[in-house]
Design a protein around this motif. Structure first.
Motif, PDB file in Angstrom:
ATOM      1  N   HIS A  78      46.699  78.230  54.768  1.00 47.36           N
ATOM      2  CA  HIS A  78      46.724  77.737  53.388  1.00 47.36           C
ATOM      3  C   HIS A  78      47.718  78.538  52.565  1.00 47.36           C
ATOM      4  O   HIS A  78      47.886  79.727  52.776  1.00 47.36           O
ATOM      5  N   GLY A  79      48.378  77.909  51.669  1.00 44.88           N
ATOM      6  CA  GLY A  79      49.244  78.609  50.720  1.00 44.88           C
ATOM      7  C   GLY A  79      50.293  79.488  51.364  1.00 44.88           C
ATOM      8  O   GLY A  79      50.696  80.474  50.789  1.00 44.88           O
ATOM      9  N   GLY A  80      50.716  79.181  52.568  1.00 53.23           N
ATOM     10  CA  GLY A  80      51.785  79.947  53.192  1.00 53.23           C
ATOM     11  C   GLY A  80      51.302  81.097  54.045  1.00 53.23           C
ATOM     12  O   GLY A  80      52.102  81.828  54.590  1.00 53.23           O
ATOM     13  N   GLY A  81      50.036  81.332  54.173  1.00 55.65           N
ATOM     14  CA  GLY A  81      49.571  82.406  55.051  1.00 55.65           C
ATOM     15  C   GLY A  81      48.159  82.823  54.722  1.00 55.65           C
ATOM     16  O   GLY A  81      47.628  82.509  53.664  1.00 55.65           O
ATOM     17  N   VAL A  82      47.573  83.518  55.655  1.00 57.75           N
ATOM     18  CA  VAL A  82      46.218  84.018  55.487  1.00 57.75           C
ATOM     19  C   VAL A  82      46.278  85.367  54.778  1.00 57.75           C
ATOM     20  O   VAL A  82      47.213  86.138  54.964  1.00 57.75           O
ATOM     21  N   ASN A  83      45.296  85.634  53.933  1.00 55.77           N
ATOM     22  CA  ASN A  83      45.199  86.910  53.232  1.00 55.77           C
ATOM     23  C   ASN A  83      44.336  87.857  54.057  1.00 55.77           C
ATOM     24  O   ASN A  83      43.134  87.640  54.208  1.00 55.77           O
ATOM     25  N   LEU A  84      44.965  88.905  54.596  1.00 54.04           N
ATOM     26  CA  LEU A  84      44.284  89.864  55.452  1.00 54.04           C
ATOM     27  C   LEU A  84      44.112  91.194  54.750  1.00 54.04           C
ATOM     28  O   LEU A  84      44.981  91.614  53.983  1.00 54.04           O
ATOM     29  N   LEU A  85      43.026  91.869  55.079  1.00 46.05           N
ATOM     30  CA  LEU A  85      42.805  93.248  54.662  1.00 46.05           C
ATOM     31  C   LEU A  85      42.655  94.072  55.926  1.00 46.05           C
ATOM     32  O   LEU A  85      41.767  93.806  56.742  1.00 46.05           O
ATOM     33  N   ILE A  86      43.544  95.052  56.115  1.00 44.87           N
ATOM     34  CA  ILE A  86      43.433  95.984  57.238  1.00 44.87           C
ATOM     35  C   ILE A  86      42.776  97.253  56.717  1.00 44.87           C
ATOM     36  O   ILE A  86      43.281  97.875  55.779  1.00 44.87           O
ATOM     37  N   VAL A  87      41.655  97.621  57.326  1.00 44.37           N
ATOM     38  CA  VAL A  87      40.953  98.846  56.951  1.00 44.37           C
ATOM     39  C   VAL A  87      41.069  99.806  58.126  1.00 44.37           C
ATOM     40  O   VAL A  87      40.399  99.651  59.149  1.00 44.37           O
ATOM     41  N   ASP A  88      41.958 100.788  57.979  1.00 40.94           N
ATOM     42  CA  ASP A  88      42.245 101.719  59.069  1.00 40.94           C
ATOM     43  C   ASP A  88      42.815 102.989  58.467  1.00 40.94           C
ATOM     44  O   ASP A  88      43.614 102.927  57.533  1.00 40.94           O
ATOM     45  N   ASP A  89      42.419 104.133  59.007  1.00 39.71           N
ATOM     46  CA  ASP A  89      42.891 105.406  58.459  1.00 39.71           C
ATOM     47  C   ASP A  89      44.155 105.927  59.136  1.00 39.71           C
ATOM     48  O   ASP A  89      44.670 106.972  58.762  1.00 39.71           O
ATOM     49  N   SER A  90      44.709 105.195  60.095  1.00 35.27           N
ATOM     50  CA  SER A  90      45.952 105.587  60.748  1.00 35.27           C
ATOM     51  C   SER A  90      47.128 104.935  60.033  1.00 35.27           C
ATOM     52  O   SER A  90      47.351 103.728  60.163  1.00 35.27           O
ATOM     53  N   GLU A  91      47.883 105.742  59.283  1.00 33.89           N
ATOM     54  CA  GLU A  91      49.033 105.198  58.546  1.00 33.89           C
ATOM     55  C   GLU A  91      50.039 104.559  59.496  1.00 33.89           C
ATOM     56  O   GLU A  91      50.622 103.520  59.181  1.00 33.89           O
TER      57      GLU A  91
END
Length: 127
Positions: free
Chosen positions: A9-22
């Motif tokens: 939708h709208g050009g892409g999925v909205n993702l949240l990455i939760v990770d402590d490795s930069e």
């Protein structure tokens, strides 16, 4: 919500990455953005709740081990707050090693970090 109801939708999925490795976050973000996703990031459970409360998130990818935090607990907190969309756990370990953790978590699936891609996320959500 079924994957087909939001995927693309709208050009892409909205993702949240939760990770402590930069390092991992930088690589994963570049990869997923090249594949059309819109990516936000957080390094802790508290940051994840804040970001998911401020931005539209379709899917959260939560690392099983977040430093001193347990990723399954972060997934549970996001789900309890009705934030973060559908939640997938991610790890360098395999699904077989994490079966008990996955079964007791609010996460709806798992993607190994080595297999991370938009297609792998979509497939995990279809299971």
């Amino acid at each position: 919500m079924p994957a087909a109801a939001w995927w693309g939708h709208g050009g892409g999925v909205n993702l949240l990455i939760v990770d402590d490795s930069e390092r991992f976050v930088r690589s994963a973000r570049r990869l997923l953005e090249r594949e059309g996703a819109v990516v936000a990031t957080a390094a802790t459970g508290a940051e994840a709740l804040a970001v998911a409360g401020a931005l539209p998130v379709d899917v959260s990818l939560v690392d099983v081990q977040l430093g001193a935090e347990n990723g399954a607990s972060v997934a549970d907190a996001l789900a309890a707050a009705r934030l973060g969309g559908r939640i997938l756990l991610i790890s360098t370990r395999g699904a077989d090693d994490l079966a008990d953790l996955l079964a007791g978590s609010a996460a709806v699936g798992f993607v190994p970090k080595s297999d991370l891609s938009v297609a792998a996320i979509e497939a995990a959500l279809r299971v």
